[in-house]
Design an enzyme around this catalytic site. Structure first.
Site, PDB file in Angstrom:
ATOM      1  N   TYR A   1      -0.693  -4.627   7.414  1.00 30.65           N
ATOM      2  CA  TYR A   1      -0.299  -4.359   5.838  1.00 30.65           C
ATOM      3  C   TYR A   1      -0.343  -5.014   5.307  1.00 30.65           C
ATOM      4  CZ  TYR A   1       2.647  -2.414   2.310  1.00 30.65           C
ATOM      5  OH  TYR A   1       3.758  -2.266   0.918  1.00 30.65           O
TER       6      TYR A   1
ATOM      7  N   THR B   1       3.655  -1.659  -6.210  1.00 29.91           N
ATOM      8  CA  THR B   1       2.227  -2.381  -5.543  1.00 29.91           C
ATOM      9  C   THR B   1       2.199  -1.064  -4.480  1.00 29.91           C
ATOM     10  OG1 THR B   1       3.826  -1.958  -3.493  1.00 29.91           O
ATOM     11  CG2 THR B   1       4.640  -3.543  -4.728  1.00 29.91           C
TER      12      THR B   1
ATOM     13  N   HIS C   1      15.339  -4.891  -2.729  1.00 29.74           N
ATOM     14  CA  HIS C   1      14.370  -5.251  -2.589  1.00 29.74           C
ATOM     15  C   HIS C   1      14.389  -3.999  -3.517  1.00 29.74           C
ATOM     16  CE1 HIS C   1       9.811  -5.282  -2.203  1.00 29.74           C
ATOM     17  NE2 HIS C   1      10.119  -5.976  -1.120  1.00 29.74           N
TER      18      HIS C   1
END
Length: 796
Positions: free
Chosen positions: A583, A596, A467
């Site tokens: 979230y 993001t 990630h």
């Protein structure tokens, strides 16, 4: 050792009368072709680099400016207002160059400077246009005149045929929100989650922060925003991902599934051959910058910087922090099968291996019956355990000898491929088939590579992605290209093999060699046991919601994402009996190097709507009004997050400025310590529009997912598939007695249906009425046409 003999390119023998040298013509030919390909690639990269560097202008526009300048001199006009004569006087070697030549050189230099000035003027004009975000706050389908004019100007200044990185220099910087706006929005977001005393205490901390510390921290943050291309992304990558010392398996890595309903071939080696070849085609276009940039509304460009590290990238473990190592073009990949590691070359004679050639290589690995070396079977578990033991083991046991050579081969590979033994995929006859498929993908083999391609013996595929280097839409972009290329361009024979001739003269894949000591095997076993414990604790459930999809939701003039987020709030409340900090991931790629932002979906409006849904005394009209209000609030928050006015990234950066300055902030500590018990994300689809899913409804992806963020919470990823399907990927932990992924899936199902049945009832009736009126009108027109035709026939 047949492959060793095939690899010999030349032989020589020393004799009394001299040296007998024998060259292999085949190898010399391959060397020549490889050199030609390499130079051709450099030339294309240079050309595309120039095109992207001068965009939105073009190299040919330089020639036009030069010709125009020379023409003006020919007719004795000086558009430079004397600057050409000034340049002429400063040219070196004036005595060796004629006056006419100096005049021409001066004109060319001035024209070049004017051309560069015009390029920067176009870029900054486009950047100013792209800094406007009012269009995103307009109601869907109701574009104002000012937005239409703005879109026309953006199109006009965007040039034609942009390359992948053409817009990078024109993208605006991510703005730093004001502290007052961020703090006020934060207090608004926690209002429905705190009781009166807790909220008053938080408000005191927030006001104290604004009055005493915020101004100093904000000044440093603005200074960084002026200096760096993005004031968030580098700190986000380092502190959220690379400095984490816990396992990245489940906690960080995410997965993406294959096509949901279709398996192009059930031959494992053939499917991998096509998919790997499609990935190589994608990588070639990526390295040359030839992909089209992603653009909202087909006009507003998105940042492409994350795509640079998709291939040839590895996360290298460190004691205090990891680093992301990105290399240039690498010509091999590493294949894992039954505890063995193989190196497969991807090029021959200066070209990619064809799908049929790749199928041959992978079939050779599948047919290999050799056993793993001691310690090799569980070696990949080092990347799944804690980062510090892996970093120390890497330094101590893998820094020299064959271990160093083999590890370098893995870390420098284009990507990692795992050939699995157990079939996976969606099977309607098996209730938990998608659950097993999801867990298998999340527990991929070598977690440090940018992504691992996972293949199953029934032909199904999937990806496990690291990630830190990029977010899910980036990997999804590549995966859409690969699946479309595999199914609609490469194809298979009737027997399920890759198309093309089989080349059996390729060198066999090479086994990586290891010398793993007993002490290292003990470290591997420790990491393996920890990884197994984490994997066994993950409770996964993939839920297919097929009652309705975005088709009905959009016709009711509601955002599908807002509808789903409100359903998740209702499901969460029914599951846990309380509301929680939620979230939702939003992208900020309209800005340079954007990644993001967080949308805090549990709003006061959402809470009011959920309570109305649970209140038997509330009417459907009241629920509908509250639903509209909550959906509008969510859409506005999502738009604020996309346009740089989010809450959490700003607070995150303020906190780290405070840490650097040694400033103690109770408010920022409290904010950063909050737990996201419900973490959600939408998986995008149809980023490339390579497949018409209305024409080919079976060729849709199943989306992907991630592990739970909180030990006692849920992780929910969802993908809106076509018009009539929404797929939810739900994760939690078995060790938590309060969570159950299957139960939460059923709560989502019920919440979606309940919202549709109550809050959306009037909208649905209205939609059906409009549809009926439209059909009646069409029928009336059709009958009138028939009557008119019959009348004309009677008259004639």
């Amino acid at each position: 050792m047949a492959e060793a003999h095939q690899a010999v390119g030349f032989q020589f023998t020393v004799r009394p009368d001299g040296v007998d040298l024998k060259l292999s013509q085949e190898v010399i030919k391959n060397i020549y072709l490889s050199g030609v390909t390499a130079w051709k690639k450099r030339a294309i990269q240079f050309k595309n680099g120039v095109l992207a560097g001068v965009y939105p202008a073009s190299p040919s526009s330089w020639l036009i400016v030069v010709i125009a300048m020379m023409s003006s001199l020919y007719i004795r006009m000086d558009p430079s207002l004397g600057m050409i004569d000034a340049i002429k006087d400063y040219l070196p070697q004036r005595d060796c160059i004629s006056a006419q030549t100096r005049l021409v050189l001066s004109a060319i230099l001035f024209a070049t400077g004017l051309w560069l000035f015009l390029i920067y003027l176009l870029r900054y004009t486009l950047k100013a246009l792209l800094s406007y975000h009012g269009w995103i706050f307009e109601s869907h389908g109701r574009m104002s005149t000012s937005t239409k004019v703005w879109l026309s100007l953006v199109k006009m200044f965007s040039g034609r045929r942009p390359l992948l990185y053409s817009f990078q220099a024109s993208l605006p910087r991510l703005p730093v929100p004001s502290v007052d706006d961020t703090v006020n929005r934060y207090l608004e977001s926690v209002g429905p989650l705190l009781d009166r005393d807790q909220y008053d205490q938080m408000e005191i901390l927030a006001n104290d922060f604004k009055d005493s510390q915020a101004a100093q921290l904000q000044r440093y943050l603005k200074l960084k925003s002026w200096w760096a291309t993005n004031y968030v992304s580098d700190w986000w990558e380092e502190y959220i991902y690379l400095r984490g010392r816990s396992p990245i398996m489940v906690n960080s890595n995410f997965y993406i599934m294959d096509l949901l309903y279709v398996t192009p071939t059930h031959r494992q080696a053939a499917r991998v051959g096509n998919v790997v070849h499609a990935m190589l085609q994608y990588r070639r276009k990526l390295e040359r910058g030839e992909h089209e940039p992603l653009r909202a509304l087909g006009t507003v460009p998105m940042c492409s910087s994350q795509m640079e590290r998709m291939f040839n990238t590895t996360r290298i473990p460190g004691i205090e922090t990891d680093i992301v190592q990105h290399l240039t073009d690498r010509k091999h990949l590493i294949v894992y099968h039954r505890g063995r590691f193989f190196q497969v070359w991807l090029y021959t004679g200066g070209r990619h291996l064809l799908p049929s050639e790749l199928e041959t290589q992978f079939q050779r690995i599948l047919n290999d019956t050799t056993e793993p070396e001691p310690g090799e079977l569980k070696l990949a578990a080092l990347t799944a355990g804690n980062r510090v033991p892996w970093a120390r083991a890497r330094i101590k046991y893998f820094s020299q000898g064959v271990n160093r050579v083999s590890l370098d081969a893995i870390e420098s590979a284009a990507f990692f491929l795992a050939l699995d033994d157990e079939p996976q995929g969606y099977d309607p006859a098996q209730i938990n088939s998608l659950d097993s498929y999801a867990k298998s993908l999340l527990h991929g083999k070598w977690f440090d590579k940018s992504f691992t391609l996972i293949s199953y013996p029934n032909g199904k595929m999937g990806i496990n992605a690291e990630h830190s280097w990029a977010d899910a839409p980036i990997v999804g972009h590549m995966w859409e290209y690969v699946l479309a290329t595999d199914s609609f361009h490469l194809g298979y024979t009737e027997e399920g093999h890759c198309k093309g001739d089989v080349n059996k003269n390729l060198p066999h894949p090479t086994r990586l060699q290891w010398r793993i000591l007993k002490e290292c095997q003990a470290v591997i076993e420790t990491s393996y046991l920890l990884a197994k414990q984490i994997a066994d604790d993950v409770d996964f459930h993939a839920h297919l919601f097929s009652e309705f999809g975005k088709g009905l939701i959009k016709k009711c003039r509601t955002s599908p994402d807002a509808f789903i987020q409100l359903a998740l709030q209702l499901a969460q409340f029914r599951d846990q009996g309380v509301f929680c900090l939620t979230y939702e991931s939003s992208m900020t790629r309209m800005f340079r190097d954007g990644r993001t932002e967080t949308v805090r979906s549990c709003t006061s409006e959402a809470v009011a709507f959920v309570r109305a849904m649970e209140d038997t005394g509330a009417t459907n009209a009241q629920r509908l009004a509250l639903f509209r209000k909550a959906a509008d609030k969510h859409q506005n928050m999502y738009r604020l997050a996309m346009t740089g006015s989010g809450i959490d990234r700003h607070l995150f950066c303020l906190y780290f400025v405070s840490k650097y300055l040694g400033v103690d902030s109770p408010f920022l500590k409290k904010v950063l310590s909050e737990t996201w018990k419900l973490s959600t994300s939408q998986t995008p689809q149809q980023q490339l529009n390579l497949v018409d899913i209305n024409k080919f409804p079976q060729y849709v992806g199943a989306g992907g997912g991630f592990g739970p963020v909180a030990d006692d919470g849920y992780g929910v990823s969802y993908i809106i598939v076509g018009e009539n399907l929404i797929t939810f990927h739900i994760s939690c932990k078995f060790s938590s007695p309060d969570t159950d992924s299957n139960r939460f899936g059923q709560n989502i199902q019920k919440a979606m249906l309940d919202i549709q049945a109550s809050s959306s009832q009037k909208m649905i009736r209205r939609w059906w009425m409009l549809e009926s009126m439209h059909r009646l009108k069409m029928s009336h027109n059709f009958l009138s046409d028939i009557r008119n035709a019959e009348g004309r026939r009677f008259i004639s």
